[in-house]
Write a protein that holds these residues in place. Sequence first.
Motif, PDB file in Angstrom:
ATOM      1  N   GLN A 179       0.839  -1.195   0.000  1.00  0.00           N
ATOM      2  CA  GLN A 179       0.000   0.000   0.000  1.00  0.00           C
ATOM      3  C   GLN A 179       0.879   1.252   0.000  1.00  0.00           C
ATOM      4  OE1 GLN A 179      -2.303   1.035   3.600  1.00  0.00           O
ATOM      5  NE2 GLN A 179      -4.032   1.403   2.245  1.00  0.00           N
ATOM      6  N   LEU A 180       0.453   2.263  -0.740  1.00  0.00           N
ATOM      7  CA  LEU A 180       1.079   3.576  -0.720  1.00  0.00           C
ATOM      8  C   LEU A 180       0.137   4.524   0.012  1.00  0.00           C
ATOM      9  CD1 LEU A 180       3.035   5.863  -1.618  1.00  0.00           C
ATOM     10  CD2 LEU A 180       1.700   5.972  -3.760  1.00  0.00           C
ATOM     11  N   ILE A 181       0.655   5.228   1.011  1.00  0.00           N
ATOM     12  CA  ILE A 181      -0.124   6.270   1.676  1.00  0.00           C
ATOM     13  C   ILE A 181       0.519   7.601   1.326  1.00  0.00           C
ATOM     14  CG2 ILE A 181      -0.922   7.253   3.858  1.00  0.00           C
ATOM     15  CD1 ILE A 181      -0.927   4.466   5.053  1.00  0.00           C
ATOM     16  N   ILE A 182      -0.246   8.438   0.634  1.00  0.00           N
ATOM     17  CA  ILE A 182       0.188   9.790   0.300  1.00  0.00           C
ATOM     18  C   ILE A 182      -0.380  10.715   1.371  1.00  0.00           C
ATOM     19  CG2 ILE A 182       0.058  11.681  -1.364  1.00  0.00           C
ATOM     20  CD1 ILE A 182      -0.335   9.567  -3.570  1.00  0.00           C
ATOM     21  N   VAL A 183       0.489  11.478   2.001  1.00  0.00           N
ATOM     22  CA  VAL A 183       0.081  12.396   3.061  1.00  0.00           C
ATOM     23  C   VAL A 183       0.315  13.811   2.534  1.00  0.00           C
ATOM     24  CG1 VAL A 183       0.258  12.949   5.509  1.00  0.00           C
ATOM     25  CG2 VAL A 183       0.823  10.640   4.716  1.00  0.00           C
ATOM     26  N   THR A 184      -0.769  14.540   2.337  1.00  0.00           N
ATOM     27  CA  THR A 184      -0.734  15.793   1.585  1.00  0.00           C
ATOM     28  C   THR A 184      -0.169  16.979   2.360  1.00  0.00           C
ATOM     29  OG1 THR A 184      -2.904  16.676   2.241  1.00  0.00           O
ATOM     30  CG2 THR A 184      -2.867  15.043   0.450  1.00  0.00           C
ATOM     31  N   GLU A 185       0.045  18.028   1.607  1.00  0.00           N
ATOM     32  CA  GLU A 185       0.403  19.322   2.169  1.00  0.00           C
ATOM     33  C   GLU A 185      -0.853  19.949   2.803  1.00  0.00           C
ATOM     34  OE1 GLU A 185       2.699  21.896  -0.460  1.00  0.00           O
ATOM     35  OE2 GLU A 185       2.974  20.216  -1.809  1.00  0.00           O
ATOM     36  N   ILE A 186      -0.718  21.177   3.249  1.00  0.00           N
ATOM     37  CA  ILE A 186      -1.847  21.893   3.859  1.00  0.00           C
ATOM     38  C   ILE A 186      -2.963  22.175   2.869  1.00  0.00           C
ATOM     39  CG2 ILE A 186      -0.484  22.919   5.721  1.00  0.00           C
ATOM     40  CD1 ILE A 186      -0.364  25.519   4.025  1.00  0.00           C
ATOM     41  N   TRP A 187      -2.688  22.032   1.586  1.00  0.00           N
ATOM     42  CA  TRP A 187      -3.715  22.263   0.561  1.00  0.00           C
ATOM     43  C   TRP A 187      -4.746  21.137   0.547  1.00  0.00           C
ATOM     44  CZ3 TRP A 187      -3.736  26.781  -2.179  1.00  0.00           C
ATOM     45  CH2 TRP A 187      -2.576  27.547  -2.135  1.00  0.00           C
ATOM     46  N   GLY A 188      -4.420  19.993   1.098  1.00  0.00           N
ATOM     47  CA  GLY A 188      -5.366  18.883   1.159  1.00  0.00           C
ATOM     48  C   GLY A 188      -5.371  18.040  -0.100  1.00  0.00           C
ATOM     49  N   ARG A 189      -6.444  17.307  -0.246  1.00  0.00           N
ATOM     50  CA  ARG A 189      -6.588  16.386  -1.385  1.00  0.00           C
ATOM     51  C   ARG A 189      -7.105  17.168  -2.587  1.00  0.00           C
ATOM     52  NH1 ARG A 189      -8.919  10.333  -1.362  1.00  0.00           N
ATOM     53  NH2 ARG A 189      -8.392   9.884  -3.537  1.00  0.00           N
ATOM     54  N   THR A 190      -6.207  17.420  -3.505  1.00  0.00           N
ATOM     55  CA  THR A 190      -6.530  18.174  -4.708  1.00  0.00           C
ATOM     56  C   THR A 190      -6.496  17.232  -5.910  1.00  0.00           C
ATOM     57  OG1 THR A 190      -4.220  18.697  -5.154  1.00  0.00           O
ATOM     58  CG2 THR A 190      -5.440  20.247  -3.722  1.00  0.00           C
ATOM     59  N   ARG A 191      -6.882  17.733  -7.047  1.00  0.00           N
ATOM     60  CA  ARG A 191      -6.842  16.898  -8.259  1.00  0.00           C
ATOM     61  C   ARG A 191      -5.404  16.499  -8.589  1.00  0.00           C
ATOM     62  NH1 ARG A 191      -5.863  19.979 -13.052  1.00  0.00           N
ATOM     63  NH2 ARG A 191      -5.810  22.198 -12.583  1.00  0.00           N
ATOM     64  N   HIS A 192      -4.435  17.340  -8.177  1.00  0.00           N
ATOM     65  CA  HIS A 192      -3.035  17.022  -8.429  1.00  0.00           C
ATOM     66  C   HIS A 192      -2.584  15.838  -7.573  1.00  0.00           C
ATOM     67  CE1 HIS A 192      -3.202  20.792 -10.510  1.00  0.00           C
ATOM     68  NE2 HIS A 192      -3.536  21.404  -9.391  1.00  0.00           N
ATOM     69  N   CYS A 210     -10.356  23.989  -1.842  1.00  0.00           N
ATOM     70  CA  CYS A 210     -10.106  25.002  -2.875  1.00  0.00           C
ATOM     71  C   CYS A 210      -9.717  26.357  -2.275  1.00  0.00           C
ATOM     72  CB  CYS A 210     -11.318  25.161  -3.794  1.00  0.00           C
ATOM     73  SG  CYS A 210     -11.749  23.674  -4.698  1.00  0.00           S
ATOM     74  N   PHE A 211      -8.577  26.407  -1.630  1.00  0.00           N
ATOM     75  CA  PHE A 211      -8.103  27.652  -1.024  1.00  0.00           C
ATOM     76  C   PHE A 211      -7.635  28.633  -2.090  1.00  0.00           C
ATOM     77  CE2 PHE A 211      -7.160  24.353   2.201  1.00  0.00           C
ATOM     78  CZ  PHE A 211      -8.063  24.786   3.161  1.00  0.00           C
ATOM     79  N   GLY A 212      -7.803  29.906  -1.793  1.00  0.00           N
ATOM     80  CA  GLY A 212      -7.358  30.949  -2.707  1.00  0.00           C
ATOM     81  C   GLY A 212      -5.905  31.327  -2.527  1.00  0.00           C
ATOM     82  N   SER A 213      -5.327  30.968  -1.376  1.00  0.00           N
ATOM     83  CA  SER A 213      -3.931  31.329  -1.125  1.00  0.00           C
ATOM     84  C   SER A 213      -3.326  30.361  -0.111  1.00  0.00           C
ATOM     85  CB  SER A 213      -3.828  32.750  -0.562  1.00  0.00           C
ATOM     86  OG  SER A 213      -4.352  32.802   0.755  1.00  0.00           O
ATOM     87  N   GLU A 214      -2.002  30.371  -0.042  1.00  0.00           N
ATOM     88  CA  GLU A 214      -1.309  29.537   0.934  1.00  0.00           C
ATOM     89  C   GLU A 214      -1.648  29.981   2.354  1.00  0.00           C
ATOM     90  OE1 GLU A 214       3.191  27.916   1.877  1.00  0.00           O
ATOM     91  OE2 GLU A 214       2.746  28.817  -0.059  1.00  0.00           O
ATOM     92  N   ARG A 215      -1.824  31.276   2.540  1.00  0.00           N
ATOM     93  CA  ARG A 215      -2.183  31.799   3.870  1.00  0.00           C
ATOM     94  C   ARG A 215      -3.526  31.222   4.330  1.00  0.00           C
ATOM     95  NH1 ARG A 215      -1.669  37.814   4.127  1.00  0.00           N
ATOM     96  NH2 ARG A 215       0.426  37.324   4.814  1.00  0.00           N
ATOM     97  N   GLN A 216      -4.506  31.178   3.419  1.00  0.00           N
ATOM     98  CA  GLN A 216      -5.807  30.576   3.753  1.00  0.00           C
ATOM     99  C   GLN A 216      -5.653  29.093   4.069  1.00  0.00           C
ATOM    100  OE1 GLN A 216      -8.218  31.347   0.294  1.00  0.00           O
ATOM    101  NE2 GLN A 216      -9.181  33.143   1.227  1.00  0.00           N
ATOM    102  N   ALA A 217      -4.850  28.404   3.280  1.00  0.00           N
ATOM    103  CA  ALA A 217      -4.656  26.969   3.496  1.00  0.00           C
ATOM    104  C   ALA A 217      -4.011  26.720   4.852  1.00  0.00           C
ATOM    105  CB  ALA A 217      -3.784  26.380   2.373  1.00  0.00           C
ATOM    106  N   TYR A 218      -3.011  27.505   5.215  1.00  0.00           N
ATOM    107  CA  TYR A 218      -2.339  27.296   6.498  1.00  0.00           C
ATOM    108  C   TYR A 218      -3.284  27.599   7.664  1.00  0.00           C
ATOM    109  CZ  TYR A 218       1.082  27.096  10.175  1.00  0.00           C
ATOM    110  OH  TYR A 218       1.747  26.741  11.317  1.00  0.00           O
ATOM    111  N   ALA A 219      -4.068  28.665   7.543  1.00  0.00           N
ATOM    112  CA  ALA A 219      -5.034  28.999   8.605  1.00  0.00           C
ATOM    113  C   ALA A 219      -6.040  27.870   8.787  1.00  0.00           C
ATOM    114  CB  ALA A 219      -5.743  30.311   8.284  1.00  0.00           C
ATOM    115  N   ALA A 220      -6.531  27.315   7.692  1.00  0.00           N
ATOM    116  CA  ALA A 220      -7.486  26.204   7.775  1.00  0.00           C
ATOM    117  C   ALA A 220      -6.831  24.965   8.373  1.00  0.00           C
ATOM    118  CB  ALA A 220      -8.054  25.897   6.393  1.00  0.00           C
ATOM    119  N   PHE A 221      -5.587  24.697   7.976  1.00  0.00           N
ATOM    120  CA  PHE A 221      -4.884  23.535   8.509  1.00  0.00           C
ATOM    121  C   PHE A 221      -4.740  23.643  10.027  1.00  0.00           C
ATOM    122  CE2 PHE A 221      -0.822  21.702   9.938  1.00  0.00           C
ATOM    123  CZ  PHE A 221      -1.081  20.365   9.679  1.00  0.00           C
TER     124      PHE A 221
END
Length: 195
Positions: free
Chosen positions: A2-15, A42-53
Amino acid sequence: MQLIIVTEIWGRTRHVDALGKALGPVCGNVLVVDPYDGKNPCFGSERQAYAAFTERCGHLEYARRVEQALPADEKVFLLGFSAGAGAVWSALGCSTAANIGGAMCFYGSSIRNIVAESARSVFSCQAELIFPEYEPHFDVQALISKLRAYSGVTCQTVPFGHGFMNPLSQNYDKHGCNIWIKRVSERLERVAAAP
């Protein structure tokens, strides 16, 4: 395996899903662990993504989620990015880590905080840590010097910025991303073939 991909603060994106699809044939089973329970915020910026994380998950909770995702009866390979790399690093030292066959962690800046808090220096698998040559919040070479004390851990720097594998990052580098996806795939093949 099994491969477990652990994402960045952006979460599970299409990428992230595309990466899982590209690597899936090598290992067969892909699981994505992210801070938002599989939803793409679908964050608009890295700052939003980090705040949500930090509001919705945080580093300790993220590490707990990775530990809970570890299979009890199947070899697993962990692939973490940024905050996800820190969560993978924490999982390498947990009590259920026996089935981890290997790990790769990209630009895991939070690892520096975990290293400072942890006494564990031996892991049951090989972990490869890939850092940018420069991070604005800490000295990369000083961290790598500390990590040399860990058995089974190799570190290297790359001439790309933090987030170079994420098309949503201002530091995305398509060439660097393609090089490292190929290297991840090669590493997965070696781990999957090992007993």
